[in-house]
Write a protein that holds these residues in place. Structure first.
Motif, PDB file in Angstrom:
ATOM      1  N   LEU A 153      49.068 -32.623  -7.559  1.00 31.34           N
ATOM      2  CA  LEU A 153      47.622 -32.837  -7.485  1.00 31.34           C
ATOM      3  C   LEU A 153      46.935 -31.670  -6.778  1.00 31.34           C
ATOM      4  CD1 LEU A 153      45.273 -34.846  -7.938  1.00 31.34           C
ATOM      5  CD2 LEU A 153      45.798 -35.830  -5.707  1.00 31.34           C
ATOM      6  N   LEU A 154      47.502 -31.269  -5.626  1.00 31.74           N
ATOM      7  CA  LEU A 154      46.901 -30.162  -4.858  1.00 31.74           C
ATOM      8  C   LEU A 154      46.892 -28.880  -5.686  1.00 31.74           C
ATOM      9  CD1 LEU A 154      48.422 -30.787  -1.315  1.00 31.74           C
ATOM     10  CD2 LEU A 154      46.020 -30.974  -1.948  1.00 31.74           C
ATOM     11  N   LYS A 155      47.999 -28.635  -6.369  1.00 28.21           N
ATOM     12  CA  LYS A 155      48.130 -27.431  -7.194  1.00 28.21           C
ATOM     13  C   LYS A 155      47.059 -27.407  -8.299  1.00 28.21           C
ATOM     14  CE  LYS A 155      50.652 -24.162  -9.435  1.00 28.21           C
ATOM     15  NZ  LYS A 155      50.565 -22.810  -8.890  1.00 28.21           N
ATOM     16  N   ASN A 156      46.915 -28.560  -8.990  1.00 23.77           N
ATOM     17  CA  ASN A 156      45.943 -28.633 -10.085  1.00 23.77           C
ATOM     18  C   ASN A 156      44.513 -28.476  -9.583  1.00 23.77           C
ATOM     19  OD1 ASN A 156      48.011 -29.032 -11.852  1.00 23.77           O
ATOM     20  ND2 ASN A 156      47.841 -31.268 -11.821  1.00 23.77           N
ATOM     21  N   LEU A 157      44.220 -29.114  -8.438  1.00 22.94           N
ATOM     22  CA  LEU A 157      42.865 -29.036  -7.894  1.00 22.94           C
ATOM     23  C   LEU A 157      42.532 -27.606  -7.475  1.00 22.94           C
ATOM     24  CD1 LEU A 157      42.934 -32.285  -5.744  1.00 22.94           C
ATOM     25  CD2 LEU A 157      41.623 -31.918  -7.835  1.00 22.94           C
TER      26      LEU A 157
END
Lengths: 263, 237
Positions: B187-191
């Motif tokens: 999630l952090l990577k995509n955001l």
């Protein structure tokens, strides 16, 4: 390094020694005071038997009931109101004085000193001191309970704030929220259950203490008990005690129910 | 662009916790700071939004030094810097959506914030962010009822609603089970890509850093020991 086996056997010896020392102090103390342990122990059942006979409410003592009940309700309300006022004062002071929400080290020290001052003067002393200024009135009792409760609650609330609110405070501070926003949005909601729980405990406690304060300041249920007791109407005095016990247990039950819901 | 130059900090005299830390991070980069416990990872992260006051150096966010900001300016910087914590640091008794909306407090007047008055747009944005992190059906649940992974996603939504340039993650997956941990890292990577963020995470797990980070910064005993693009480590490790 010490071997674990040696450490454990040492520890066993220490425990035995500590128990022996405590026992020794007790025996020495009772020797000095000429306290007769055996007779002291035997007197306990006798005392209870005497209580049971003399303090037992009879059909005759029912006539005192309406008056006792009226005074009891008065005392309970006094305990509740003094606790609530104390809680409101304490929450503000605790916010000023806690390590995480406090203003600075100087204010924190002052708050701690004030809290410990109010807390460490015994309730009896507060009642007697205030009696001079405020005479024999409900207000004297109210004030004595208030000051005592403020001392306890400030201390308790500060510890609650420090234990429960520091992490969320940090998170909101990091979002750029201002001091008052952090207090109202994070600290107060987070600590509310623990605070209510302490207030309930303080109310129970103050109902019990109000009895003692009443004896000293000549108001409420304590005064009634004192009058009956000193005029040898032991049955009525016993009835008063039973009524107090009943109310305290009822309050405890109610507040336990409230705790279950809020926690 | 986040530039850190010669950052110094010592908690005790002559015992530097951080010494001459310098690095640059471009927007759209997911950075992992790795190193053993007590190396100074948390100190670095918390000086970046000045929760810890460092002793010396420069922290430039788009060319402005955060370290010299006064109280009002600092509030303005902080609202551009989201933060995610190991223990989530949510107000457990409040609902999920209330916790997300806390991220807006830095933009509100003190009074509106104190009484929790949020605008319609803010509420709608909070809902759409909850949808983004997969919690749209939990909006009115108390945070205390959520699992660790769900709580961390609430924390992430709270930082996103700040419209941040930077998100600081202080050991975001240390308290999570492996599946939730991967979920949160992904999630952090995509955001980071979607919002062109600078996302900095303190990590213990080198494999996680290799798998997700674009840039890896290694810290030992308060000193920077390496700062490389992650592809380098994917080749050599």
């Amino acid at each position: 390094m010490q071997s674990p086996i040696k450490y454990l056997s040492h520890k066993g010896w220490h425990q035995t020694a500590i128990i022996a020392i405590i026992g020794g102090i007790y025996i020495l103390g009772s020797q000095i005071l000429n306290f007769d342990n055996l007779n002291g122990l035997l007197a306990v059942p006798k005392a209870f038997a005497w209580l049971g006979v003399n303090f037992k409410p009879t059909a005759h003592s029912m006539q005192y009931f309406p008056r006792i009940w009226q005074k009891l309700i008065q005392t309970v309300l006094l305990a509740i109101s003094s606790t609530m006022v104390a809680a409101i004062i304490a929450i503000f002071v605790a916010l000023l004085g806690s390590k995480v929400t406090g203003i600075n080290g100087f204010v924190q020290t002052i708050v701690r000193a004030i809290a410990s001052f109010f807390r460490n003067i015994p309730l009896v002393a507060w009642s007697m001191i205030l009696l001079f200024s405020f005479k024999q009135s409900d207000f004297t009792g109210f004030l004595a309970l208030l000051l005592m409760s403020v001392g306890y609650l400030i201390r308790a609330f500060m510890e609650i704030i420090e234990d429960e609110a520091s992490e969320t405070m940090l998170a909101l501070k990091a979002t750029g929220a201002s001091y008052f926003q952090v207090i109202f949005q994070a600290v107060l909601p987070q600590i509310l259950p623990s605070i209510l729980s302490w207030i309930l405990y303080m109310i129970e406690n103050n109902v019990r203490d109000a009895t003692l304060v009443g004896i000293l300041t000549g108001t409420g249920i304590g005064f009634i008990f004192d009058i009956y007791y000193k005029s040898f109407r032991f049955d009525a005095a016993g009835m008063t005690v039973l009524a107090i016990i009943f109310v305290v247990i009822a309050l405890e039950t109610i507040s336990n129910q409230i705790r279950k819901v809020i926690l | 662009m986040l530039e850190v130059k010669d950052l110094q900090k010592s908690y005790e005299k002559d015992k530097p916790a951080l010494k001459d830390i310098s690095f640059n991070i471009k927007p759209g980069t997911f950075v992992a700071i790795i190193g053993p416990s007590g190396a100074g990872k948390t100190t670095i992260l918390r000086s970046l939004n000045q929760l810890i006051k460092d002793d010396n150096g420069q922290i430039l966010l788009d060319g402005n030094d955060i370290r010299t900001a006064n109280k009002t300016q600092l509030r303005k910087y902080r609202r551009q810097i989201g933060m995610v914590f190991q223990n989530y640091n949510l107000v457990e008794r409040l609902t999920v959506i209330e916790n997300v909306l806390h991220g807006r407090l830095g933009y509100k007047s003190t009074l509106a914030g104190v009484f929790g008055r949020y605008t319609q747009e803010e509420k709608e944005e909070a809902m759409s962010l909850l949808k983004k992190v997969g919690l749209e059906n939990f909006a009115l649940q108390r945070c205390s009822e959520l699992s660790g992974g769900q709580k961390q996603r609430v924390g992430i939504a709270r930082s996103l609603i700040q419209h941040p340039k930077v998100i600081l993650c202080d050991e975001p997956i240390t308290s999570l089970d492996p599946a939730s941990a991967q979920n949160v890292m992904e999630l952090l990577k995509n955001l980071t890509e979607e919002y062109n963020l600078i996302c900095i995470a303190n990590l213990h797990q080198i494999n996680m850093a290799k798998m997700y980070a674009d840039q890896i910064i290694g810290i030992r005993k308060g000193r920077l020991v390496f700062d490389e693009a992650a592809t380098y480590y994917q080749r050599i490790l």
